[in-house]
Design a protein around this motif. Structure first.
Motif, mmCIF file in Angstrom:
data_model
loop_
_atom_site.group_PDB
_atom_site.id
_atom_site.type_symbol
_atom_site.label_atom_id
_atom_site.label_comp_id
_atom_site.label_asym_id
_atom_site.label_seq_id
_atom_site.Cartn_x
_atom_site.Cartn_y
_atom_site.Cartn_z
ATOM 1 N N SER A 1 -6.283 -4.859 16.075
ATOM 2 C CA SER A 1 -6.621 -3.440 16.212
ATOM 3 C C SER A 1 -5.565 -2.565 15.543
ATOM 4 N N ASP A 2 -4.303 -2.972 15.608
ATOM 5 C CA ASP A 2 -3.242 -2.223 14.942
ATOM 6 C C ASP A 2 -3.441 -2.269 13.433
ATOM 7 N N ALA A 3 -3.710 -3.464 12.891
ATOM 8 C CA ALA A 3 -3.916 -3.592 11.449
ATOM 9 C C ALA A 3 -5.136 -2.809 10.987
ATOM 10 N N VAL A 4 -6.216 -2.872 11.766
ATOM 11 C CA VAL A 4 -7.431 -2.130 11.419
ATOM 12 C C VAL A 4 -7.164 -0.630 11.443
ATOM 13 N N ALA A 5 -6.416 -0.161 12.436
ATOM 14 C CA ALA A 5 -6.102 1.263 12.506
ATOM 15 C C ALA A 5 -5.272 1.709 11.304
ATOM 16 N N ARG A 6 -4.286 0.882 10.929
ATOM 17 C CA ARG A 6 -3.479 1.204 9.756
ATOM 18 C C ARG A 6 -4.339 1.252 8.496
ATOM 19 N N ALA A 7 -5.231 0.290 8.365
ATOM 20 C CA ALA A 7 -6.102 0.253 7.195
ATOM 21 C C ALA A 7 -7.077 1.431 7.194
ATOM 22 N N ALA A 8 -7.647 1.744 8.357
ATOM 23 C CA ALA A 8 -8.614 2.833 8.443
ATOM 24 C C ALA A 8 -7.988 4.167 8.050
ATOM 25 N N ALA A 9 -6.720 4.348 8.399
ATOM 26 C CA ALA A 9 -6.034 5.591 8.056
ATOM 27 C C ALA A 9 -5.870 5.763 6.550
ATOM 28 N N LEU A 10 -5.982 4.660 5.815
ATOM 29 C CA LEU A 10 -5.818 4.685 4.363
ATOM 30 C C LEU A 10 -7.140 4.567 3.610
ATOM 31 N N ALA A 11 -8.250 4.426 4.343
ATOM 32 C CA ALA A 11 -9.536 4.147 3.692
ATOM 33 C C ALA A 11 -9.933 5.228 2.701
ATOM 34 N N GLY A 12 -9.539 6.477 2.971
ATOM 35 C CA GLY A 12 -9.870 7.571 2.069
ATOM 36 C C GLY A 12 -9.150 7.510 0.741
ATOM 37 N N ASN A 13 -8.161 6.632 0.637
ATOM 38 C CA ASN A 13 -7.437 6.471 -0.632
ATOM 39 C C ASN A 13 -8.168 5.572 -1.621
ATOM 40 N N ARG A 14 -9.328 5.125 -1.239
ATOM 41 C CA ARG A 14 -10.127 4.331 -2.179
ATOM 42 C C ARG A 14 -10.694 5.256 -3.251
ATOM 43 N N LYS A 15 -9.954 5.377 -4.321
ATOM 44 C CA LYS A 15 -10.327 6.223 -5.444
ATOM 45 C C LYS A 15 -10.074 5.440 -6.735
ATOM 46 N N PRO A 16 -10.678 5.851 -7.837
ATOM 47 C CA PRO A 16 -10.508 5.092 -9.085
ATOM 48 C C PRO A 16 -9.059 4.938 -9.530
ATOM 49 N N ASN A 17 -8.183 5.859 -9.115
ATOM 50 C CA ASN A 17 -6.796 5.753 -9.566
ATOM 51 C C ASN A 17 -5.982 4.748 -8.762
ATOM 52 N N LEU A 18 -6.490 4.284 -7.609
ATOM 53 C CA LEU A 18 -5.697 3.386 -6.773
ATOM 54 C C LEU A 18 -5.354 2.073 -7.477
ATOM 55 N N PRO A 19 -6.318 1.350 -8.054
ATOM 56 C CA PRO A 19 -5.931 0.112 -8.755
ATOM 57 C C PRO A 19 -5.053 0.363 -9.968
ATOM 58 N N VAL A 20 -5.191 1.536 -10.603
ATOM 59 C CA VAL A 20 -4.327 1.876 -11.730
ATOM 60 C C VAL A 20 -2.884 1.999 -11.249
ATOM 61 N N ILE A 21 -2.694 2.672 -10.123
ATOM 62 C CA ILE A 21 -1.355 2.809 -9.546
ATOM 63 C C ILE A 21 -0.792 1.446 -9.185
ATOM 64 N N LYS A 22 -1.617 0.608 -8.578
ATOM 65 C CA LYS A 22 -1.150 -0.721 -8.173
ATOM 66 C C LYS A 22 -0.777 -1.575 -9.377
ATOM 67 N N ARG A 23 -1.561 -1.508 -10.428
ATOM 68 C CA ARG A 23 -1.228 -2.304 -11.624
ATOM 69 C C ARG A 23 0.106 -1.865 -12.209
ATOM 70 N N GLY A 24 0.400 -0.561 -12.146
ATOM 71 C CA GLY A 24 1.687 -0.090 -12.617
ATOM 72 C C GLY A 24 2.821 -0.538 -11.714
ATOM 73 N N LEU A 25 2.617 -0.452 -10.415
ATOM 74 C CA LEU A 25 3.629 -0.868 -9.456
ATOM 75 C C LEU A 25 3.989 -2.342 -9.601
ATOM 76 N N HIS A 26 2.990 -3.162 -9.840
ATOM 77 C CA HIS A 26 3.168 -4.615 -9.810
ATOM 78 C C HIS A 26 3.083 -5.244 -11.199
#
Length: 234
Positions: A188-213
């Protein structure tokens, strides 16, 4: 085999067999294929969403299917590349990701957890551990790239050269995981943490991650060959 459930905006991938709590959730080739298939289903969804991975019982995952690997050494290079594909996919996954470590995360399984954006670990039991040095096994170039880019150098020295087993508090202090939770509250803690970030699902998110990693992804993209595995073996 892994299976998928959903809790509101959060997809939950369980790494073990449904109804079975004693599996080590090792990376058999069929298991890897099923994991990718489930991630395909998650990616095909629409709207705000996030991903949690977890399991039930003693293990989050014990990593490589060594029984299969040692029985199919002629296929080892391709197998290891498929393992790398899991890390690559999670590092740049187009949804926020949280690993809920319900139990032991060892070897390649510890690396799977490390490929998530965030990690929550069970407070009272279970270890994050890289036992390769104790088993006489190398880290592939891709695994080395993942670990050295996601963790500090001194944490890598301790984890990779001693096989130290990190319980939750030590793992948090080392930056291996982000938080801990009691067993009955972990998911439930992990789901709550994930749910709080669900709105960040935008086209730029994987672009940011590819740059980070970028450096980890570049290392993971190098095909495993006899030459570079021999280099890893020294």
């Amino acid at each position: 085999m892994p299976y998928l459930e959903r809790d509101g905006d959060v997809f939950v991938v369980y790494l073990g067999n449904e109804g079975q709590t004693d599996s080590e959730n090792r990376f058999h080739p069929d298991w890897i294929a099923e994991f990718h298939d489930l991630l395909d289903k998650v990616e095909a969804s629409q709207g705000p969403a996030a991903l949690v991975t977890t399991a039930t019982g003693k293990f989050y995952t014990n990593g490589l299917d060594t029984d299969w690997l040692f029985g199919n050494m002629d296929k080892s290079h391709g197998y290891l590349d498929r393992v790398h594909s899991l890390y690559t996919r999670l590092l740049q996954f187009p949804l926020p990701t949280v690993a809920a470590l319900n139990g032991h995360a060892f070897g390649a399984g510890a690396m799977l957890a490390t490929s998530h954006d965030f990690r929550v670990m069970r407070a009272d039991r279970g270890f994050w551990c890289l036992p390769e040095v104790l088993l006489g096994m190398p880290f592939t170039l891709g695994m080395n790239a993942l670990l050295t880019e996601r963790l500090t150098n001194q944490v890598c020295v301790r984890a990779m050269t001693t096989g130290h087993r990190y319980p939750a508090d030590e793992a948090i202090a080392a930056g291996v995981v982000d938080a801990k939770a009691d067993a009955d509250a972990l998911l439930s803690d992990a789901v709550a943490r994930a749910a709080a970030l669900a709105g960040n699902r935008k086209p730029n998110l994987p672009v940011i991650k590819r740059g980070l990693h970028a450096r980890a992804l570049a290392g993971l993209a190098v095909p495993t060959t006899s030459e570079n595995l021999a280099f890893a073996l020294g």
